[in-house]
Design a protein around this motif. Structure first.
Motif, PDB file in Angstrom:
ATOM      1  N   PRO A 312      38.231 -74.299 119.293  1.00 31.63           N
ATOM      2  CA  PRO A 312      38.439 -72.862 119.097  1.00 31.63           C
ATOM      3  C   PRO A 312      39.257 -72.206 120.202  1.00 31.63           C
ATOM      4  N   GLN A 313      39.413 -72.862 121.353  1.00 29.63           N
ATOM      5  CA  GLN A 313      40.214 -72.294 122.452  1.00 29.63           C
ATOM      6  C   GLN A 313      41.707 -72.575 122.281  1.00 29.63           C
ATOM      7  N   THR A 314      42.074 -73.372 121.304  1.00 30.11           N
ATOM      8  CA  THR A 314      43.486 -73.740 121.148  1.00 30.11           C
ATOM      9  C   THR A 314      44.302 -72.579 120.581  1.00 30.11           C
ATOM     10  N   ASP A 315      45.420 -72.289 121.242  1.00 26.24           N
ATOM     11  CA  ASP A 315      46.360 -71.290 120.712  1.00 26.24           C
ATOM     12  C   ASP A 315      47.414 -71.963 119.827  1.00 26.24           C
ATOM     13  N   VAL A 316      47.916 -73.107 120.294  1.00 22.10           N
ATOM     14  CA  VAL A 316      49.022 -73.765 119.591  1.00 22.10           C
ATOM     15  C   VAL A 316      48.676 -75.232 119.353  1.00 22.10           C
ATOM     16  N   GLY A 317      48.776 -75.649 118.106  1.00 17.31           N
ATOM     17  CA  GLY A 317      48.498 -77.041 117.756  1.00 17.31           C
ATOM     18  C   GLY A 317      49.772 -77.879 117.810  1.00 17.31           C
ATOM     19  N   PRO A 318      49.734 -79.048 117.196  1.00 20.12           N
ATOM     20  CA  PRO A 318      50.906 -79.930 117.190  1.00 20.12           C
ATOM     21  C   PRO A 318      51.865 -79.577 116.061  1.00 20.12           C
ATOM     22  N   LEU A 319      53.027 -80.198 116.102  1.00 18.52           N
ATOM     23  CA  LEU A 319      53.907 -80.165 114.931  1.00 18.52           C
ATOM     24  C   LEU A 319      53.321 -81.083 113.871  1.00 18.52           C
ATOM     25  N   ILE A 320      53.821 -80.957 112.655  1.00 18.48           N
ATOM     26  CA  ILE A 320      53.199 -81.677 111.543  1.00 18.48           C
ATOM     27  C   ILE A 320      53.495 -83.177 111.568  1.00 18.48           C
ATOM     28  N   SER A 321      54.640 -83.562 112.167  1.00 22.00           N
ATOM     29  CA  SER A 321      55.024 -84.981 112.098  1.00 22.00           C
ATOM     30  C   SER A 321      55.945 -85.334 113.258  1.00 22.00           C
ATOM     31  N   GLU A 322      56.067 -86.605 113.483  1.00 23.13           N
ATOM     32  CA  GLU A 322      56.996 -87.091 114.512  1.00 23.13           C
ATOM     33  C   GLU A 322      58.416 -86.663 114.165  1.00 23.13           C
ATOM     34  N   ARG A 323      58.712 -86.703 112.887  1.00 26.31           N
ATOM     35  CA  ARG A 323      60.059 -86.347 112.437  1.00 26.31           C
ATOM     36  C   ARG A 323      60.382 -84.878 112.750  1.00 26.31           C
ATOM     37  N   GLN A 324      59.381 -84.010 112.558  1.00 23.32           N
ATOM     38  CA  GLN A 324      59.580 -82.587 112.826  1.00 23.32           C
ATOM     39  C   GLN A 324      59.759 -82.363 114.334  1.00 23.32           C
ATOM     40  N   ARG A 325      58.980 -83.101 115.143  1.00 25.81           N
ATOM     41  CA  ARG A 325      59.127 -82.962 116.596  1.00 25.81           C
ATOM     42  C   ARG A 325      60.495 -83.476 117.049  1.00 25.81           C
ATOM     43  N   ALA A 326      60.937 -84.565 116.441  1.00 24.96           N
ATOM     44  CA  ALA A 326      62.239 -85.121 116.825  1.00 24.96           C
ATOM     45  C   ALA A 326      63.351 -84.105 116.523  1.00 24.96           C
ATOM     46  N   LYS A 327      63.217 -83.401 115.417  1.00 25.07           N
ATOM     47  CA  LYS A 327      64.245 -82.408 115.068  1.00 25.07           C
ATOM     48  C   LYS A 327      64.253 -81.269 116.093  1.00 25.07           C
ATOM     49  N   VAL A 328      63.068 -80.833 116.490  1.00 25.29           N
ATOM     50  CA  VAL A 328      62.965 -79.768 117.495  1.00 25.29           C
ATOM     51  C   VAL A 328      63.627 -80.214 118.798  1.00 25.29           C
ATOM     52  N   GLU A 329      63.332 -81.443 119.213  1.00 29.26           N
ATOM     53  CA  GLU A 329      63.902 -81.940 120.473  1.00 29.26           C
ATOM     54  C   GLU A 329      65.427 -82.037 120.389  1.00 29.26           C
ATOM     55  N   PHE A 378      62.167 -74.338 112.822  1.00 23.55           N
ATOM     56  CA  PHE A 378      60.857 -74.644 112.263  1.00 23.55           C
ATOM     57  C   PHE A 378      59.991 -75.396 113.266  1.00 23.55           C
ATOM     58  N   GLY A 379      59.956 -74.854 114.472  1.00 22.24           N
ATOM     59  CA  GLY A 379      59.142 -75.426 115.535  1.00 22.24           C
ATOM     60  C   GLY A 379      58.967 -74.387 116.631  1.00 22.24           C
ATOM     61  N   PRO A 380      58.297 -74.752 117.735  1.00 22.59           N
ATOM     62  CA  PRO A 380      57.944 -73.762 118.759  1.00 22.59           C
ATOM     63  C   PRO A 380      59.100 -73.447 119.707  1.00 22.59           C
ATOM     64  N   VAL A 381      60.174 -72.925 119.164  1.00 24.02           N
ATOM     65  CA  VAL A 381      61.369 -72.637 119.960  1.00 24.02           C
ATOM     66  C   VAL A 381      61.926 -71.280 119.534  1.00 24.02           C
ATOM     67  N   VAL A 382      62.261 -70.446 120.534  1.00 22.71           N
ATOM     68  CA  VAL A 382      62.863 -69.163 120.193  1.00 22.71           C
ATOM     69  C   VAL A 382      63.996 -68.881 121.187  1.00 22.71           C
ATOM     70  N   THR A 383      65.046 -68.242 120.699  1.00 26.98           N
ATOM     71  CA  THR A 383      66.145 -67.861 121.593  1.00 26.98           C
ATOM     72  C   THR A 383      66.074 -66.356 121.864  1.00 26.98           C
ATOM     73  N   VAL A 384      66.476 -65.966 123.074  1.00 35.58           N
ATOM     74  CA  VAL A 384      66.489 -64.543 123.457  1.00 35.58           C
ATOM     75  C   VAL A 384      67.888 -64.190 123.931  1.00 35.58           C
ATOM     76  N   CYS A 385      68.446 -63.121 123.382  1.00 38.11           N
ATOM     77  CA  CYS A 385      69.801 -62.711 123.745  1.00 38.11           C
ATOM     78  C   CYS A 385      69.828 -61.222 124.045  1.00 38.11           C
ATOM     79  N   LYS A 386      70.756 -60.833 124.902  1.00 42.37           N
ATOM     80  CA  LYS A 386      70.919 -59.406 125.232  1.00 42.37           C
ATOM     81  C   LYS A 386      71.896 -58.786 124.239  1.00 42.37           C
ATOM     82  N   ILE A 387      71.572 -57.575 123.767  1.00 47.25           N
ATOM     83  CA  ILE A 387      72.519 -56.858 122.898  1.00 47.25           C
ATOM     84  C   ILE A 387      72.857 -55.506 123.530  1.00 47.25           C
ATOM     85  N   GLU A 388      74.024 -54.969 123.108  1.00 47.98           N
ATOM     86  CA  GLU A 388      74.467 -53.700 123.714  1.00 47.98           C
ATOM     87  C   GLU A 388      73.709 -52.518 123.131  1.00 47.98           C
TER      88      GLU A 388
END
Ligand code: NAD
Length: 530
Positions: A312-329, A378-388
């Motif tokens: 119950p203390q977990t905020d973030v679990g694993p990805l669904i598969s090795e293949r999904q993790r490989a794509k994220v990497e 489709f994984g735990p990655v987000v980009t942040v950019c500055k806008i005018e």
């Protein structure tokens, strides 16, 4: 696309993506089994469509009662198969399903009951018309693994509310979560065959789409497979709803509450380990807010607790598969090589579990050549950019092949409304993200590469129905446009057009006077009896 967990041509096995321990096997439904399920559903639907809207609501209420009694069991299955934290299994899976049942039970009758069509044109005043919403037949539902229960369940419940039967094919990665759908309806006393689940991978899905007994397909999954499904269904003119991928932008504008925006971005990007079609993948932050926002988000991302969903203390679990993790990497490595900077995460975590974990990752910048600029992560990655400014943010937000959801973060409601009006998305949220999947009066769906058609809400129910226009006319008057034709009636109709469709009362009176002969001819014809 998902990796196949086939252990033999007739059996598939799901595993817990945190522990990699097997959960259990299910038998794959072969072609004959799919045909049998569709045939049973057709028979059940013939009786179901004759039942009243009140009967349909009663069944949905009974299913809700059974689901309420089974919350722990359903949530445990979903946690085990998907790896998501138990809080998310309860909120984004069971809660969503119950809200859907409750909304449908209260509203489907109102939405799908006969609807009067007012006829105000002079030439049809003697008629009375209404719309009837009739069931389609058997709806085929093909679903992904990221919300393995709530997505197919809410689609199935909506189809049942509209008088259809359903055959569901869950993802091959989460078959036990999908199996609950048939089980809950069975326990609630649904007619045999009305809700069926067939199991397997692309082969089973393809057999379902190709089945002539399926009257509509609701497909939720990748754009690549969605196109295949739409093409296959088009060969027999079977309509398809496509709920495909997303790459949702988040616009943090000048008057934003910074702390709220950071917490919203954190949940929007990393809940369900980022495996959400309407998860935040791109954040655009205005001016001076950029530095504190990026630093704050990176800090908070590093504080998230990774672990098995059962804890119950977990905020973030694993990805669904090795293949999904490989794509994220792969996408992170590519982005960094193109110039993006890792502000937080970026690697596999040091964790005492063998599963497919990855650190929540915040990247600064979205280099023009980076694959993640256009591709869904489709994984735990987000980009942040500055806008005018807001206009710059809108332009960058819309510069995407996808159009599922978007969010605007500011305390200035007028700016938020104006921004929302210009965003190319199926849903736009203000100071929040994605929540409307769980409020079932809100339609769900996207545009551009995110698909077409809608689920949930009255629009979802309409998509699951034939709309039929039915009128009533005692037949005492003959329409003036019936045979025979001659010059007088042709001229008469021209006079009618000019009179009816001129702008303004004065113009209409003038036209009526000028064309009075023709109007009389048409009126005489209207009054003749047949
Ligand atoms: P996927 O496209 O690989 O698979 C989806 C389903 O289609 C699975 O059940 C699979 O077995 C089946 N399938 C595969 N090939 C098929 C074929 N040829 N014919 C018929 N069925 C076939 O997608 P996935 O990896 O399970 O799910 C992830 C994708 O789903 C992401 O792109 C995500 O954005 C999208 N998604 C969209 C929404 C939405 O509401 N728009 C919601 C959740 C997920």
């Amino acid at each position: 696309m998902t990796a196949s967990p086939l252990v033999s041509p007739s059996v598939l096995e799901s595993v817990n993506p945190a522990t990699l321990l097997p959960i259990g096997t299910v038998a794959i439904t072969d072609h004959a089994g799919v045909a049998e399920a569709v045939g049973e559903a057709q028979s059940a639907q013939r009786a179901w469509k004759a039942r009243s809207l009140a009967d349909r609501s009663s069944l949905l209420r009974a299913v809700a009662a059974v689901l309420l009694d089974s919350v722990d069991e359903v949530a445990a299955t979903v946690v085990a198969e998907s790896g998501k934290p138990v809080v998310e299994a309860v909120t984004t899976e069971v809660f969503v399903a119950l809200d859907n049942l409750s909304w449908l039970a209260r509203n489907a009758g109102r939405v799908l009951g006969p609807e009067r069509v007012p006829l105000r044109q002079a030439y049809v005043l003697q008629k009375r018309a209404s719309l009837r919403y009739e069931p389609l037949g058997v709806v085929g539902i093909i679903s992904p693994w990221n919300f393995p229960f709530s997505i197919p369940f809410t689609q199935a419940a909506s189809a049942i509310a509209a008088g259809n039967a359903v055959v569901v094919k869950p993802s091959e990665l989460t078959p036990h979560s999908g199996a609950w759908i048939e089980e809950l309806f069975r326990r609630a006393g649904a007619p045999a065959g009305l809700v069926r689940v067939v199991q397997g991978d692309a082969v089973t899905g393809d057999a379902l789409v190709g089945s002539p007994g399926i009257s509509r397909v609701i497909f939720t999954g990748s754009g690549e497979v969605g196109r295949l499904v739409a093409e296959r269904a088009a060969r027999r003119l079977c309509p398809v709803t496509l709920e495909l991928g997303g790459k949702d932008p988040m616009l943090v504008l000048a008057a934003a509450d910074l702390d709220r925006a950071i917490e919203g971005a954190l949940w929007g990007s990393f809940s369900n380990c980022g495996q959400i079609c309407s998860g935040v993948e791109r954040i655009y932050v205005e001016g001076d807010l950029y530095e504190p926002f990026a630093a704050g988000l990176a800090q908070r991302a590093s504080e998230l607790r990774l672990g098995a969903g059962e804890n119950p203390q977990t905020d973030v679990g694993p990805l669904i598969s090795e293949r999904q993790r490989a794509k994220v990497e792969e996408l992170i490595t590519d982005a960094v090589s193109c110039g993006a900077e890792v502000l937080s995460g970026g690697a596999r975590p040091d964790i005492d579990l063998p599963g497919w974990f990855h650190e929540p990752t915040v990247l600064a910048g979205e280099p023009p050549n980076a694959r993640l600029r256009k591709e869904e992560i489709f994984g735990p990655v987000v980009t942040v950019c500055k806008i005018e400014n807001a206009a710059d943010g809108i332009r960058r937000a819309n510069d995407s092949p996808y159009g599922l959801g978007a969010s605007v973060w500011t305390k200035d409601r007028a700016v938020a409304r104006e921004t929302a009006a210009q965003l190319e998305a199926g849903s736009v949220w203000m100071n929040d993200v994605a929540y409307s999947y769980g409020t079932c009066q809100a339609p769900w769906g996207g545009r551009k590469g995110s698909g077409y058609g809608r689920t949930h809400s009255k629009h979802g129910l309409y998509d699951l129905s034939h709309v039929k226009y039915v009128d009533s006319d005692a037949g005492r008057l003959a329409p003036p446009w019936w045979f025979p034709y001659d010059e007088r009636i042709a001229g008469g109709f021209q006079g009618v057009l000019k009179t009816l469709y001129s702008e303004g009362a004065g113009a209409k009176v003038g036209q009526a006077w000028r064309n009075r002969g023709g109007l009389v001819t048409v009126a005489r014809r209207s009054l003749r009896r047949r």
